[in-house]
Motif scaffolding. Structure first.
Motif, mmCIF file in Angstrom:
data_model
loop_
_atom_site.group_PDB
_atom_site.id
_atom_site.type_symbol
_atom_site.label_atom_id
_atom_site.label_comp_id
_atom_site.label_asym_id
_atom_site.label_seq_id
_atom_site.Cartn_x
_atom_site.Cartn_y
_atom_site.Cartn_z
ATOM 1 N N SER A 251 -18.560 -43.895 20.978
ATOM 2 C CA SER A 251 -18.731 -44.039 19.532
ATOM 3 C C SER A 251 -20.047 -44.724 19.223
ATOM 4 C CB SER A 251 -17.596 -44.871 18.947
ATOM 5 O OG SER A 251 -17.586 -46.155 19.538
ATOM 6 N N GLY A 252 -20.671 -44.298 18.147
ATOM 7 C CA GLY A 252 -21.877 -44.962 17.686
ATOM 8 C C GLY A 252 -23.106 -44.589 18.494
ATOM 9 N N ALA A 296 -14.338 -52.891 19.066
ATOM 10 C CA ALA A 296 -13.669 -51.652 18.668
ATOM 11 C C ALA A 296 -14.496 -50.418 19.013
ATOM 12 C CB ALA A 296 -13.311 -51.652 17.184
ATOM 13 N N PHE A 298 -15.227 -47.214 21.353
ATOM 14 C CA PHE A 298 -14.327 -46.379 22.135
ATOM 15 C C PHE A 298 -15.100 -45.215 22.727
ATOM 16 C CE2 PHE A 298 -14.158 -44.876 17.772
ATOM 17 C CZ PHE A 298 -14.328 -43.511 17.903
ATOM 18 N N GLY A 319 -8.986 -37.943 23.822
ATOM 19 C CA GLY A 319 -9.552 -37.787 22.477
ATOM 20 C C GLY A 319 -10.854 -37.013 22.380
ATOM 21 N N GLY A 340 -3.698 -36.945 23.388
ATOM 22 C CA GLY A 340 -4.428 -38.036 24.037
ATOM 23 C C GLY A 340 -5.363 -38.728 23.074
ATOM 24 N N ILE A 341 -5.393 -40.037 23.178
ATOM 25 C CA ILE A 341 -6.192 -40.870 22.276
ATOM 26 C C ILE A 341 -7.474 -41.295 22.983
ATOM 27 C CG2 ILE A 341 -6.186 -43.041 20.963
ATOM 28 C CD1 ILE A 341 -3.153 -42.804 20.798
ATOM 29 N N PHE A 346 -6.189 -48.414 22.464
ATOM 30 C CA PHE A 346 -4.839 -48.928 22.672
ATOM 31 C C PHE A 346 -4.549 -49.100 24.150
ATOM 32 C CE2 PHE A 346 -2.895 -47.631 18.463
ATOM 33 C CZ PHE A 346 -2.560 -48.939 18.139
ATOM 34 N N SER B 56 -18.400 -40.471 15.036
ATOM 35 C CA SER B 56 -17.633 -41.416 15.844
ATOM 36 C C SER B 56 -17.904 -42.845 15.394
ATOM 37 C CB SER B 56 -17.972 -41.235 17.320
ATOM 38 O OG SER B 56 -19.341 -41.508 17.552
ATOM 39 N N ALA B 57 -19.123 -43.102 14.893
ATOM 40 C CA ALA B 57 -19.424 -44.440 14.367
ATOM 41 C C ALA B 57 -18.544 -44.718 13.143
ATOM 42 C CB ALA B 57 -20.898 -44.538 13.990
ATOM 43 N N LEU B 59 -15.524 -43.388 12.666
ATOM 44 C CA LEU B 59 -14.173 -43.629 13.178
ATOM 45 C C LEU B 59 -14.018 -45.074 13.638
ATOM 46 C CD1 LEU B 59 -13.386 -40.415 15.296
ATOM 47 C CD2 LEU B 59 -12.492 -41.031 13.043
ATOM 48 N N ARG B 60 -15.079 -45.575 14.257
ATOM 49 C CA ARG B 60 -15.036 -46.947 14.739
ATOM 50 C C ARG B 60 -14.886 -47.926 13.563
ATOM 51 N NH1 ARG B 60 -19.424 -50.427 15.482
ATOM 52 N NH2 ARG B 60 -18.694 -52.357 16.449
ATOM 53 N N LEU B 63 -11.420 -47.910 12.475
ATOM 54 C CA LEU B 63 -10.614 -48.650 13.454
ATOM 55 C C LEU B 63 -10.753 -50.157 13.257
ATOM 56 C CD1 LEU B 63 -8.863 -48.163 15.980
ATOM 57 C CD2 LEU B 63 -10.928 -48.341 17.353
ATOM 58 N N LEU B 64 -11.989 -50.603 13.030
ATOM 59 C CA LEU B 64 -12.222 -52.038 12.803
ATOM 60 C C LEU B 64 -11.467 -52.519 11.565
ATOM 61 C CD1 LEU B 64 -16.025 -52.506 13.566
ATOM 62 C CD2 LEU B 64 -14.147 -53.787 14.601
ATOM 63 N N LYS B 67 -7.818 -52.738 12.372
ATOM 64 C CA LYS B 67 -7.519 -53.903 13.222
ATOM 65 C C LYS B 67 -7.523 -55.194 12.435
ATOM 66 C CE LYS B 67 -8.643 -52.562 17.930
ATOM 67 N NZ LYS B 67 -9.482 -52.806 19.117
ATOM 68 N N VAL B 88 -11.018 -33.794 13.155
ATOM 69 C CA VAL B 88 -11.698 -34.892 13.839
ATOM 70 C C VAL B 88 -10.689 -35.974 14.236
ATOM 71 C CG1 VAL B 88 -13.386 -36.761 13.574
ATOM 72 C CG2 VAL B 88 -13.892 -34.490 12.672
ATOM 73 N N SER B 92 -9.614 -36.778 18.330
ATOM 74 C CA SER B 92 -9.843 -38.113 18.885
ATOM 75 C C SER B 92 -8.544 -38.874 19.086
ATOM 76 C CB SER B 92 -10.765 -38.900 17.955
ATOM 77 O OG SER B 92 -10.192 -38.968 16.664
ATOM 78 N N GLY B 93 -7.442 -38.328 18.570
ATOM 79 C CA GLY B 93 -6.164 -39.009 18.700
ATOM 80 C C GLY B 93 -5.938 -40.072 17.637
ATOM 81 N N PHE B 94 -6.871 -40.181 16.696
ATOM 82 C CA PHE B 94 -6.733 -41.209 15.658
ATOM 83 C C PHE B 94 -5.558 -40.931 14.729
ATOM 84 C CE2 PHE B 94 -10.375 -44.261 15.272
ATOM 85 C CZ PHE B 94 -10.859 -44.045 16.542
ATOM 86 N N LYS B 96 -2.762 -40.382 15.690
ATOM 87 C CA LYS B 96 -1.591 -41.027 16.271
ATOM 88 C C LYS B 96 -1.628 -42.537 16.082
ATOM 89 C CE LYS B 96 -1.706 -37.453 19.668
ATOM 90 N NZ LYS B 96 -3.086 -37.127 19.210
ATOM 91 N N ILE B 97 -2.786 -43.045 15.712
ATOM 92 C CA ILE B 97 -2.935 -44.491 15.536
ATOM 93 C C ILE B 97 -2.725 -44.882 14.082
ATOM 94 C CG2 ILE B 97 -4.493 -46.430 15.924
ATOM 95 C CD1 ILE B 97 -6.167 -44.569 17.654
#
Lengths: 435, 113
Positions: A251-252, A296, A298, A319, A340-341, A346, B56-57, B59-60, B63-64, B67, B88, B92-94, B96-97
């Motif tokens: 990520s990023g 955070a 990933f 993922g 899959g994540i 996690f 993806s940035a 998504l992060r 996520l932050l 959290k 997307v 990435s499985g997000f 499920k989170i």
């Protein structure tokens, strides 16, 4: 009013290099020169700031006394500090002696070395000093020569001290701007070199030799984005002649992504020692990445283990974009999903495995979203459909050419538009040979 | 370009996200969301109806946010994802989170139970 507090700063060391020296000087000049008087009465008057140091070069013995007398207020106020020289030779000595001199105010006609010669010599001692020449009124020829030799400005005799003050202020302001520009440039150069170093590190850990036999072939390529991204691929030799194939995307971007990518790749290699179940390997990498991951960050990671003897491809997915499967009959599809994540989010999660068998002439294309999300100038994305189209005419005939074909198709589509994501593609091709 | 428009529905913050979230504006996005959230919010609903792209940035950043909300027993819910954005999240499985709802109303309903 504590005026004495403004003057006392003295350099404690003298770096020899001029770049070093330029940096060392920035630190002294946090504020714009010329604002010193106004500031003394403000609340900021307790802040220590260094006096601007001015070198006055003149063979008239009275000049020193005159300058000290007429500039006494600025000297006492700690705004200016003067040093003196009687000719060009002495001036160069003073410049070497006082490395913190900001500007030179020089007469033209002097014994031993005149002002015009001095102007030519100054840059070799300190390229960042600005010079102002003092000439006889109307002496345009010498003034022109001085300007051509790099003088910043001139004043004429007899010196009008009010005019001189304005000239000094203006000169010092220019020096300040010049220095802050230099400082910004230096910072930028450092940042850019760090980024390009991260970029090279990212490239250098990628495998560059690939199995290319009649039985099977693997080829991969990663084109780093302008900003450092966090893609990587890896080939992991496993027992029984099997081989692990991974494509991942952190990520990023930038240095943090590059660092996280490095540790992901190291953990992947470690986890793949002594075990060959993709799901177990992903589980272990995820577990380790989750420890102390406050940022955070990933990584999405697709991992497949291929057995060249049987053509069996067992895979699990953290993922990542699902790979595309091209059958030898020209049909194509996504590899059946395993969910899959992404890894690092996690702890304590398991990953499902799936398997397919590659026949002779089949291939699997692993890629990052830099491929499917490559953009052209119209803001359109490459998308999966165009990836399918690359081999619409004929399925891949070998891994190396096929990889080049995919990257070329992306390049043609993007048509020069800058890409902000790494573009990674790894192709596995099974041949008909037995060795 | 990303625009975040927020409104408060009792103790739930609703944030409509308009545009794209990528590396170039993710900090701006994070700040906008962080500044809007109050300690008394027990949930944040991000409405992605007008979100056209997320990297993806991005998504992060989501996520932050999730959290930091979780740390004080608050929740992050997402709603109204376009097919593209949903994909997307699925890859990435997000999905499920994070709880994803078809609409803001349904996201709100899920909280009231």
């Amino acid at each position: 009013m504590n005026r004495h507090r403004f003057g006392g700063w003295k350099p404690t060391r003298r770096p020899a290099q001029s770049l070093e020296r330029a940096r060392f000087r920035y630190a002294r000049h946090k504020s714009i020169p010329g604002q010193g008087i106004a500031r003394q009465d403000s609340e900021e008057s307790n802040i220590k700031r260094a006096a601007n140091k001015i070198l006055v070069v003149d063979d008239e013995p009275d000049v020193e006394r005159l300058v000290r007398q007429r500039m006494r207020r600025e000297i006492r106020g700690g705004q200016y500090e003067f040093v003196f020289a009687g000719n060009g030779i002495e001036a160069l000595e003073q410049l070497r002696e006082h490395q913190d001199i900001d500007m030179v105010l020089s007469d033209i006609n002097m014994p031993e070395m005149d002002g015009l010669t001095l102007l030519q010599q100054i840059p070799s001692v300190d390229p960042n000093v600005r010079s102002v020449v003092v000439s006889a009124y109307g002496d345009m020829k010498n003034i022109r020569t001085a300007m051509n030799r790099g003088a910043f400005d001139f004043v004429t005799k007899p010196i009008d001290f009010d005019d001189l003050r304005i000239t000094i202020t203006r000169t010092l302001e220019t020096i300040e701007l010049w220095r802050s520009a230099l400082e910004s440039r230096d910072k930028l150069v450092v940042l850019e070199s760090e980024l390009s170093l991260a970029n090279r590190m990212q490239q250098s850990i990628l495998p560059t030799s690939f199995p290319e036999t009649d039985r099977y072939q693997v080829f991969a390529s990663m084109e780093a984005a302008r900003d450092v991204g966090g893609d990587f691929y890896d080939l992991l030799p496993m027992e029984g002649g099997r081989i692990g194939l991974a494509v991942a995307d952190v990520s990023g971007k930038g240095i943090p992504a590059a660092m996280f990518m490095m540790s992901s790749r190291t953990l992947l290699r470690g986890a793949a020692i002594g075990q060959s179940d993709p799901s177990n390997i992903l589980r272990e990498v995820n577990q380790l990445l989750c420890e102390n991951n406050d940022t955070a960050m990933f990584v999405t990671l697709f991992l497949a283990v291929f057995d060249p003897a049987t053509g069996e491809l067992i895979y699990a997915n953290g993922g990542h974009n699902p790979p595309v499967l091209y059958r030898n009959d020209g049909t194509s599809s996504l590899l059946p999903t395993t969910d899959g994540i992404a890894l690092g989010i996690f702890p304590d999660i398991s990953f499902r495995e799936n398997s397919i068998t590659l026949e002779a002439g089949d291939s699997a294309i692993l890629y990052s979203d830099g491929v499917t999300e490559a953009e052209n100038d119209e803001g359109e994305q490459f998308e999966l459909d165009r990836l399918y189209e690359v081999f619409a005419e004929a399925p891949p005939g070998d891994a190396r050419t096929a990889t080049a074909d995919v990257l070329e198709a992306v390049k043609v589509f993007a048509d020069g538009a800058p890409q902000f994501d790494d573009i990674t593609c790894l192709i596995l091709w099974r041949g008909g040979g037995s060795a | 370009m990303v625009n975040v428009t927020t409104e408060r529905i009792d103790d739930v913050l609703s944030a409509d996200v308009d545009g794209r979230i990528d590396g170039s504006n993710v900090v701006q996005f994070e700040e906008a969301v962080r500044n809007a959230i109050e300690d008394s919010d027990r949930a944040v609903i991000m409405n992605f109806e007008k979100l056209v792209y997320i990297s993806s940035a991005g998504l992060r950043a989501i996520l932050l946010t999730a959290k930091s909300l979780q740390n004080r027993d608050a929740k992050l819910l997402l709603c109204s994802l376009s097919d593209r954005i949903r994909e997307v999240f699925e890859i990435s499985g997000f999905d499920k989170i994070l709880p994803i709802h078809p609409s803001k109303a349904e996201a709100l309903d899920s909280l009231d139970r």
